[in-house]
Motif scaffolding. Structure first.
Motif, short mmCIF file in Angstrom:
data_model
loop_
_atom_site.label_atom_id
_atom_site.label_comp_id
_atom_site.label_asym_id
_atom_site.label_seq_id
_atom_site.Cartn_x
_atom_site.Cartn_y
_atom_site.Cartn_z
N THR A 287 -6.43 -6.29 -0.15
CA THR A 287 -6.87 -5.11 0.61
C THR A 287 -6.13 -3.95 -0.27
N THR A 288 -4.97 -3.82 -0.60
CA THR A 288 -4.48 -2.69 -1.23
C THR A 288 -5.01 -2.55 -2.70
N MET A 289 -5.52 -3.60 -3.32
CA MET A 289 -6.09 -3.64 -4.74
C MET A 289 -7.43 -3.22 -4.64
N ARG A 290 -8.18 -3.66 -3.83
CA ARG A 290 -9.80 -3.42 -3.63
C ARG A 290 -9.98 -2.04 -2.96
N LEU A 291 -9.23 -1.66 -1.91
CA LEU A 291 -9.45 -0.19 -1.54
C LEU A 291 -9.01 0.87 -2.33
N LEU A 292 -7.77 0.66 -2.82
CA LEU A 292 -7.11 1.54 -3.74
C LEU A 292 -7.90 1.83 -4.87
N ALA A 293 -8.62 0.49 -5.42
CA ALA A 293 -9.47 0.81 -6.68
C ALA A 293 -10.76 1.68 -6.35
N GLY A 294 -11.10 1.76 -5.20
CA GLY A 294 -12.10 2.77 -4.84
C GLY A 294 -11.65 4.08 -4.84
N ARG B 257 -1.52 12.08 -8.18
CA ARG B 257 -1.07 12.27 -9.36
C ARG B 257 -0.97 11.15 -10.23
N PRO B 258 -1.21 10.98 -11.49
CA PRO B 258 -1.22 9.98 -12.53
C PRO B 258 0.26 8.99 -12.23
N PRO B 259 0.07 7.98 -12.06
CA PRO B 259 1.34 7.11 -11.77
C PRO B 259 1.83 6.74 -13.21
N GLU B 260 3.09 6.77 -13.10
CA GLU B 260 3.98 6.27 -14.40
C GLU B 260 3.97 4.57 -14.40
N GLY B 261 3.17 4.03 -15.32
CA GLY B 261 3.06 2.60 -15.25
C GLY B 261 1.99 1.95 -14.19
N THR C 17 0.93 -1.14 0.14
CA THR C 17 -0.10 0.07 0.01
C THR C 17 0.92 1.20 0.02
N LEU C 18 1.77 1.24 0.79
CA LEU C 18 2.83 2.50 0.79
C LEU C 18 3.49 2.65 -0.60
N ALA C 19 3.84 1.61 -1.07
CA ALA C 19 4.51 1.78 -2.33
C ALA C 19 3.76 2.34 -3.43
N CYS C 20 2.42 1.97 -3.56
CA CYS C 20 1.35 2.35 -4.23
C CYS C 20 1.24 3.91 -4.10
N LEU C 21 0.86 4.07 -2.90
CA LEU C 21 0.49 5.52 -2.68
C LEU C 21 1.85 6.52 -3.00
N ARG C 22 3.08 5.96 -2.68
CA ARG C 22 4.43 6.91 -3.29
C ARG C 22 4.34 7.10 -4.65
N ARG C 23 3.96 5.94 -5.68
CA ARG C 23 3.84 6.25 -6.96
C ARG C 23 2.73 6.96 -7.28
N LEU C 24 1.81 7.26 -6.53
CA LEU C 24 0.66 8.20 -6.69
C LEU C 24 0.77 9.74 -6.34
N GLY C 25 2.39 9.92 -5.75
CA GLY C 25 2.82 11.32 -5.59
C GLY C 25 2.65 11.71 -4.21
N VAL C 26 2.49 10.58 -3.27
CA VAL C 26 2.28 10.81 -1.76
C VAL C 26 3.59 10.88 -1.09
N ARG C 27 3.89 11.77 -0.48
CA ARG C 27 5.30 11.61 0.23
C ARG C 27 5.11 10.86 1.69
#
Length: 427
Positions: free
Chosen positions: A95-102, A82-86, A52-62
């Motif tokens: 949990t990461t996939m389903r909650l982040l999808a929302g 922010r839009p992720p690169e890739g 989850t942290l890795a995905c959030l960082r890819r979305l521009g969250v510090r």
């Protein structure tokens, strides 16, 4: 990695459990959407919440960790991702996939969520259906990941959960943050309520047993300090280990005791387990306490709805307790276990039989005739962390060593499990 566990008559010690994954995922996601910087204390090092942290960082969250291990998450508000690169790699974490999808369903950009082979077999149409009703474009591959989303203007809906699922419920509620109007999720059987607790949402029970959870679009999230309790699902394995031993005592401090998570404790006590709770307190809206378990003779029980949704992750541990108990245990209404990291019903039946237990596999559960001696054998983890750990606990009652193949998968939820098991058994 293969792991060999030796029989042990006694268990003794203090069990320092990992932090609760369910709370940690949600704390990180809400902190990322907050209007300011939040701190998260006791964030787990296990693989799933790190995804989850890795995905959030890819979305521009510090996100930074200080010298004391506290995470500092600089929230970007509802509009700042922010839009992720890739593609965003969710690893093994449903949990990461389903909650982040929302959350991503409400963003003005395209995104793709991927996962490992195990996660890519798990059903994702159950989140796609409500998100499409809300106005998002969601593309799947035969009902599975990768999940491709094109967010946009969402509208609030009223959605009755077709199956009890805290992940689906949370996905829809998080999407409701970005929707026009009010989004209401209705569940006929209660599931884990961390999301509604952590968001402070109104919950209405209509008198028929159905719970209505509503969220208003545009609701702002304030930054705050989150303290993650220790994981009750991880505690389950040591509660069984302490119960089936011949002597000793295990103490498990600061375990989360959210009532929507502790049905397993009720079932284990109904089987005759000696488990007490000390030093009960509340932190961040989540109850917790210190658990003490001592050996006790167990007997079989029958378990089904409405308890199953709130002990679904603990059924592997329950199956081991049942194999070591006197009499018959019936587990039913648990077909959801067939679409977890592996088909857990089949995996449990296969492994317990290899150890000498009498197990009948049903379409939605298991029938276990307890009291038969367990023997040493080699069993598979099926690359499922809960299956691996359950077999490690079962080995304590075997007449010879048990080798679990692929046992490294335990790190998904419980890094250090094997070392801790050795420390309390001396084996």
């Amino acid at each position: 990695m293969n792991q060999t566990v030796y029989p042990a008559a006694s268990v003794l010690g203090v069990v320092e459990l990992p932090a609760d994954k369910s709370v940690a995922h949600r704390a990180a996601l809400l902190a990322a959407l907050a209007d300011g910087t939040s701190q998260i204390v006791n964030y787990p090092a296990s693989a799933d919440p790190q995804s989850t942290l890795a995905c959030l960082r890819r979305l521009g969250v510090r996100i930074e960790e200080d010298a004391e291990g506290i995470l500092h998450v600089e929230g970007v508000g509802l509009e700042g991702l922010r839009p992720p690169e890739g593609p965003l790699d969710c690893g093994n974490s449903g949990t990461t996939m389903r909650l982040l999808a929302g959350i991503l369903a409400g963003q003005p950009f395209e995104s793709t969520l991927t996962g490992d082979a195990s996660l890519s077999r798990r059903p994702m149409d159950r989140i796609a259906a409500p998100l499409r009703q809300m106005g998002a474009t969601v593309e799947l591959t035969d009902g599975h990941a990768p999940v491709r989303l094109r967010g946009g203007r969402l509208r609030g809906i009223e959605y009755v959960l077709p199956v009890p699922s805290a992940q689906v419920k949370s996905c829809v509620l998080l999407a409701g943050l970005f929707a026009e109007g009010t989004t209401t999720v209705i569940e006929t059987l209660p599931s884990r309520d961390h999301t509604e607790r952590m968001l402070g949402l109104d919950v209405f029970e209509d008198g028929t047993g159905r719970r209505h959870i509503s969220i208003h679009g545009g609701r702002r999230i304030a930054p705050r300090l989150w303290a993650v309790p220790r994981d009750f699902s991880a505690a389950a394995f040591f509660l069984v280990a302490g119960s089936i031993a011949s002597s000793g005592e295990l103490r498990l401090p600061a375990v989360g005791l959210n009532p929507s998570r502790t049905a397993f404790l009720d079932v284990l006590r109904a089987m005759g387990a000696d488990v007490t709770v000390e030093n009960e307190r509340t932190h961040g809206g989540e109850p917790l306490g210190d658990l003490v378990v001592r050996p006790a003779p167990l007997h079989g029980v029958t378990v089904g709805d409405p308890l199953i949704p709130n002990l679904i992750d603990e059924i592997p541990a329950l199956a081991v307790a049942a194999a070591c108990a006197e009499g018959r245990t019936v587990i039913r209404d648990a077909a959801e276990l067939r679409v977890k990291e592996t088909d857990r019903l089949a995996a449990l039946a296969t492994n317990l039989r290899a150890l000498g237990a009498a197990v009948e596999e049903q379409p939605d559960g298991l029938v276990i005739e307890g009291g038969r001696p367990l023997r040493g054998a080699t069993v598979e983890s099926f690359d499922d962390h809960r299956i691996a750990m359950a077999m490690g606990v079962a080995a304590l009652r075997a007449t010879g060593p048990v080798t679990i193949t692929g046992a490294a998968c335990a790190r998904v939820s419980f890094p250090g499990f094997w070392d801790l098991l050795r420390s309390v058994t001396g084996r």
